[in-house]
Scaffold this motif. Structure first.
Motif, PDB file in Angstrom:
ATOM      1  N   ALA A 150      23.108 -56.734 -41.669  1.00 31.86           N
ATOM      2  CA  ALA A 150      24.008 -56.077 -42.629  1.00 31.86           C
ATOM      3  C   ALA A 150      24.505 -54.747 -42.075  1.00 31.86           C
ATOM      4  N   ARG A 151      23.631 -54.032 -41.381  1.00 31.68           N
ATOM      5  CA  ARG A 151      24.032 -52.735 -40.824  1.00 31.68           C
ATOM      6  C   ARG A 151      24.908 -52.914 -39.586  1.00 31.68           C
ATOM      7  N   LEU A 152      24.501 -53.813 -38.720  1.00 35.46           N
ATOM      8  CA  LEU A 152      25.317 -54.055 -37.515  1.00 35.46           C
ATOM      9  C   LEU A 152      26.753 -54.404 -37.901  1.00 35.46           C
ATOM     10  N   MET A 153      26.874 -55.221 -38.952  1.00 35.05           N
ATOM     11  CA  MET A 153      28.193 -55.720 -39.358  1.00 35.05           C
ATOM     12  C   MET A 153      28.843 -54.865 -40.453  1.00 35.05           C
ATOM     13  N   ARG A 194      10.560 -51.641 -36.897  1.00 30.36           N
ATOM     14  CA  ARG A 194      10.198 -50.354 -36.284  1.00 30.36           C
ATOM     15  C   ARG A 194      11.341 -49.350 -36.133  1.00 30.36           C
ATOM     16  N   ILE A 195      12.570 -49.823 -35.986  1.00 29.15           N
ATOM     17  CA  ILE A 195      13.676 -48.894 -35.688  1.00 29.15           C
ATOM     18  C   ILE A 195      14.704 -48.870 -36.825  1.00 29.15           C
ATOM     19  N   CYS A 196      15.186 -50.041 -37.174  1.00 24.92           N
ATOM     20  CA  CYS A 196      16.204 -50.124 -38.231  1.00 24.92           C
ATOM     21  C   CYS A 196      15.489 -50.260 -39.570  1.00 24.92           C
ATOM     22  N   LYS A 197      14.688 -49.229 -39.890  1.00 27.02           N
ATOM     23  CA  LYS A 197      13.814 -49.275 -41.065  1.00 27.02           C
ATOM     24  C   LYS A 197      14.630 -49.091 -42.350  1.00 27.02           C
ATOM     25  N   ALA A 200      15.653 -44.008 -43.348  1.00 27.18           N
ATOM     26  CA  ALA A 200      15.728 -43.239 -42.096  1.00 27.18           C
ATOM     27  C   ALA A 200      15.610 -44.093 -40.836  1.00 27.18           C
ATOM     28  N   PRO A 201      16.582 -44.957 -40.581  1.00 27.31           N
ATOM     29  CA  PRO A 201      16.551 -45.727 -39.327  1.00 27.31           C
ATOM     30  C   PRO A 201      16.705 -44.799 -38.125  1.00 27.31           C
ATOM     31  N   ASP A 202      16.015 -45.155 -37.030  1.00 24.66           N
ATOM     32  CA  ASP A 202      16.067 -44.334 -35.800  1.00 24.66           C
ATOM     33  C   ASP A 202      17.226 -44.789 -34.911  1.00 24.66           C
ATOM     34  N   CYS A 203      18.433 -44.513 -35.365  1.00 26.36           N
ATOM     35  CA  CYS A 203      19.612 -45.028 -34.641  1.00 26.36           C
ATOM     36  C   CYS A 203      19.697 -44.459 -33.221  1.00 26.36           C
ATOM     37  N   GLY A 204      19.181 -43.244 -33.031  1.00 24.15           N
ATOM     38  CA  GLY A 204      19.269 -42.611 -31.712  1.00 24.15           C
ATOM     39  C   GLY A 204      18.568 -43.420 -30.625  1.00 24.15           C
ATOM     40  N   ILE A 205      17.498 -44.132 -30.984  1.00 22.83           N
ATOM     41  CA  ILE A 205      16.764 -44.895 -29.959  1.00 22.83           C
ATOM     42  C   ILE A 205      16.967 -46.406 -30.116  1.00 22.83           C
ATOM     43  N   CYS A 206      17.966 -46.774 -30.909  1.00 20.84           N
ATOM     44  CA  CYS A 206      18.206 -48.206 -31.149  1.00 20.84           C
ATOM     45  C   CYS A 206      18.820 -48.859 -29.906  1.00 20.84           C
ATOM     46  N   PRO A 207      18.220 -49.944 -29.427  1.00 18.96           N
ATOM     47  CA  PRO A 207      18.737 -50.576 -28.206  1.00 18.96           C
ATOM     48  C   PRO A 207      20.111 -51.227 -28.381  1.00 18.96           C
ATOM     49  N   VAL A 208      20.508 -51.493 -29.634  1.00 17.19           N
ATOM     50  CA  VAL A 208      21.811 -52.149 -29.839  1.00 17.19           C
ATOM     51  C   VAL A 208      22.780 -51.244 -30.602  1.00 17.19           C
ATOM     52  N   LYS A 209      22.585 -49.934 -30.477  1.00 16.16           N
ATOM     53  CA  LYS A 209      23.453 -49.024 -31.240  1.00 16.16           C
ATOM     54  C   LYS A 209      24.926 -49.140 -30.831  1.00 16.16           C
ATOM     55  N   ASN A 210      25.172 -49.565 -29.587  1.00 17.03           N
ATOM     56  CA  ASN A 210      26.571 -49.696 -29.152  1.00 17.03           C
ATOM     57  C   ASN A 210      27.311 -50.808 -29.886  1.00 17.03           C
ATOM     58  N   TRP A 211      26.548 -51.703 -30.510  1.00 19.90           N
ATOM     59  CA  TRP A 211      27.198 -52.803 -31.240  1.00 19.90           C
ATOM     60  C   TRP A 211      27.286 -52.494 -32.733  1.00 19.90           C
ATOM     61  N   CYS A 212      26.633 -51.433 -33.172  1.00 19.99           N
ATOM     62  CA  CYS A 212      26.497 -51.193 -34.611  1.00 19.99           C
ATOM     63  C   CYS A 212      27.775 -50.575 -35.187  1.00 19.99           C
ATOM     64  N   THR A 213      28.244 -51.130 -36.294  1.00 21.83           N
ATOM     65  CA  THR A 213      29.534 -50.687 -36.835  1.00 21.83           C
ATOM     66  C   THR A 213      29.399 -49.862 -38.119  1.00 21.83           C
ATOM     67  N   CYS A 214      28.177 -49.601 -38.591  1.00 23.11           N
ATOM     68  CA  CYS A 214      28.095 -48.890 -39.876  1.00 23.11           C
ATOM     69  C   CYS A 214      27.941 -47.383 -39.677  1.00 23.11           C
ATOM     70  N   ASP A 215      28.499 -46.640 -40.646  1.00 26.33           N
ATOM     71  CA  ASP A 215      28.426 -45.171 -40.594  1.00 26.33           C
ATOM     72  C   ASP A 215      27.248 -44.637 -41.404  1.00 26.33           C
ATOM     73  N   SER A 216      26.902 -45.325 -42.460  1.00 26.57           N
ATOM     74  CA  SER A 216      25.831 -44.838 -43.351  1.00 26.57           C
ATOM     75  C   SER A 216      24.768 -45.924 -43.521  1.00 26.57           C
ATOM     76  N   PRO A 217      23.933 -46.120 -42.487  1.00 24.61           N
ATOM     77  CA  PRO A 217      22.954 -47.221 -42.563  1.00 24.61           C
ATOM     78  C   PRO A 217      21.995 -47.111 -43.733  1.00 24.61           C
ATOM     79  N   GLU A 218      21.696 -45.878 -44.188  1.00 23.75           N
ATOM     80  CA  GLU A 218      20.735 -45.735 -45.304  1.00 23.75           C
ATOM     81  C   GLU A 218      21.258 -46.417 -46.566  1.00 23.75           C
TER      82      GLU A 218
END
Ligand code: SF4
Length: 335
Positions: A150-153, A194-197, A200-218
């Motif tokens: 849901a967050r990636l998309m 562990r990351i996309c909790k 407070a998801p840890d977007c800074g260390i997310c291995p697929v952050k380059n594919w993520c399209t959302c601005d407000s994951p919370e």
């Protein structure tokens, strides 16, 4: 859909290989029965609970294969599940084991359709068994995967609505790679844990952050409105006589076959001394359990006297087990 899906799935699989938890007991086996047990246990129970109290390892020690589980007494099965709740999961596991014996000559099926046809096995569980045990490129969508997708998309529909679920499964199916689905799906689930909790998801260390399209994951995922919480009082008896205790055997689906303290109406318990009071939750109910001490109780339908020595071996829902312990401790403390 995600751009460059192949690189996305490779990145996630590679991250899991290097960063994922490989030490979990269900990740050190490819036995489809053992994977099924872990998946069913983890459906409504957190990893930490399953691990810390030894539920998974104890279960596999007691029922190491489908034949042992299929032949076990239902009371033994429920006893091993005690504390995990949602007891239909344990009953369905046993039915699935019996179906493997009866329909597949005791050999665990190897096609997604046959796995899916086992009692209590839904789309997610079938996908997980086929992927993690059999290495098939099957998609999986659990709560963690739903949140990640849901967050990636940047998906703004309820993920638990019919159309939301359908969309998530479509994305999961499109993304799962033909090879190495094991590490990809494990990575997707672990990313959610562990990351996309949820908070407070840890977007800074997310291995697929380059594919993520959302601005407000919370703010994602969006879910349907929850059922309102209903508060209710439950009045139960602590009736002990000549070394025996009166218990009620649950006839209903959710806790069928488990033993609990016998319930009475508020009129019937009027004037009895209160021995314990505690709260517990079940689905959307918040229950206050009152336990009353009584002498001279009579057994009603579905009730029976059990020796106090046998109490520990009877399957019992956790709230009643805790209530009993509280009552018995308070008696021990009495001068
Ligand atoms: S970048 Fe953040 S929101 Fe997007 S998938 Fe990664 S952890 Fe989740």
């Amino acid at each position: 859909m995600l751009e460059d899906r192949e690189r996305f799935s490779q990145t996630l699989a590679s991250w899991f290989k290097h960063e994922g938890r490989q030490d979990l007991p269900w990740r050190t086996t490819r036995d489809p029965y053992a994977i099924l047990v872990s998946e069913v246990m983890l459906q409504q129970t957190q990893v930490v609970t399953v691990l810390s109290r030894g539920y998974y390892t104890n279960w596999l020690e007691k029922f190491p294969d489908v034949a042992t589980l299929a032949a076990a007494k239902e009371e033994e099965v429920l006893k091993m599940w005690e504390g995990l709740g949602y007891y239909s999961r344990a009953r369905n596991l046993q039915k699935a084991a019996q179906a493997v014996i009866e329909n597949h000559d005791g050999i665990f099926p190897t096609s997604p359709e046959e796995v899916r046809a086992l009692p209590g096995v839904g789309r997610y569980t079938a996908g997980a068994v086929c992927c993690f045990a059999l290495g098939l490129p099957e998609p999986i969508v659990d709560a963690n995967v739903a949140r990640v997708l849901a967050r990636l998309m940047d998906f703004h529909q309820p993920v638990d609505s019919t159309s939301g679920i359908k969309q998530l499964w479509e994305w999961a199916t499109e993304c799962v790679p033909e090879t190495d689905s094991y590490h990809y799906n494990s990575g997707l689930m672990e990313l959610g844990q562990r990351i996309c909790k949820p908070k407070a998801p840890d977007c800074g260390i997310c291995p697929v952050k380059n594919w993520c399209t959302c601005d407000s994951p919370e703010k994602l995922p969006i879910k349907k409105e929850r059922r309102k919480t209903i508060h209710r009082d439950e009045h139960s008896l602590y009736a002990v006589s000549e070394g025996k205790i009166l218990l009620h055997r649950e006839p209903e689906r959710r806790r069928q076959g488990l033993w609990r303290l016998p319930e009475r109406t508020s009129n019937e318990i009027a004037g009895l001394p209160l021995a314990a009071k505690m709260k517990y939750s079940i689905t959307h109910y918040r229950v206050t359990l009152h336990v009353y001490e009584i002498t001279g109780a009579k057994a009603r339908e579905d009730e029976a006297w059990h020796s106090l020595e046998s109490l520990a071996s009877l399957p019992m829902p956790s709230p009643y087990r805790r209530a009993l312990e509280t009552v018995q401790e308070s008696f021990l403390l009495q001068p």
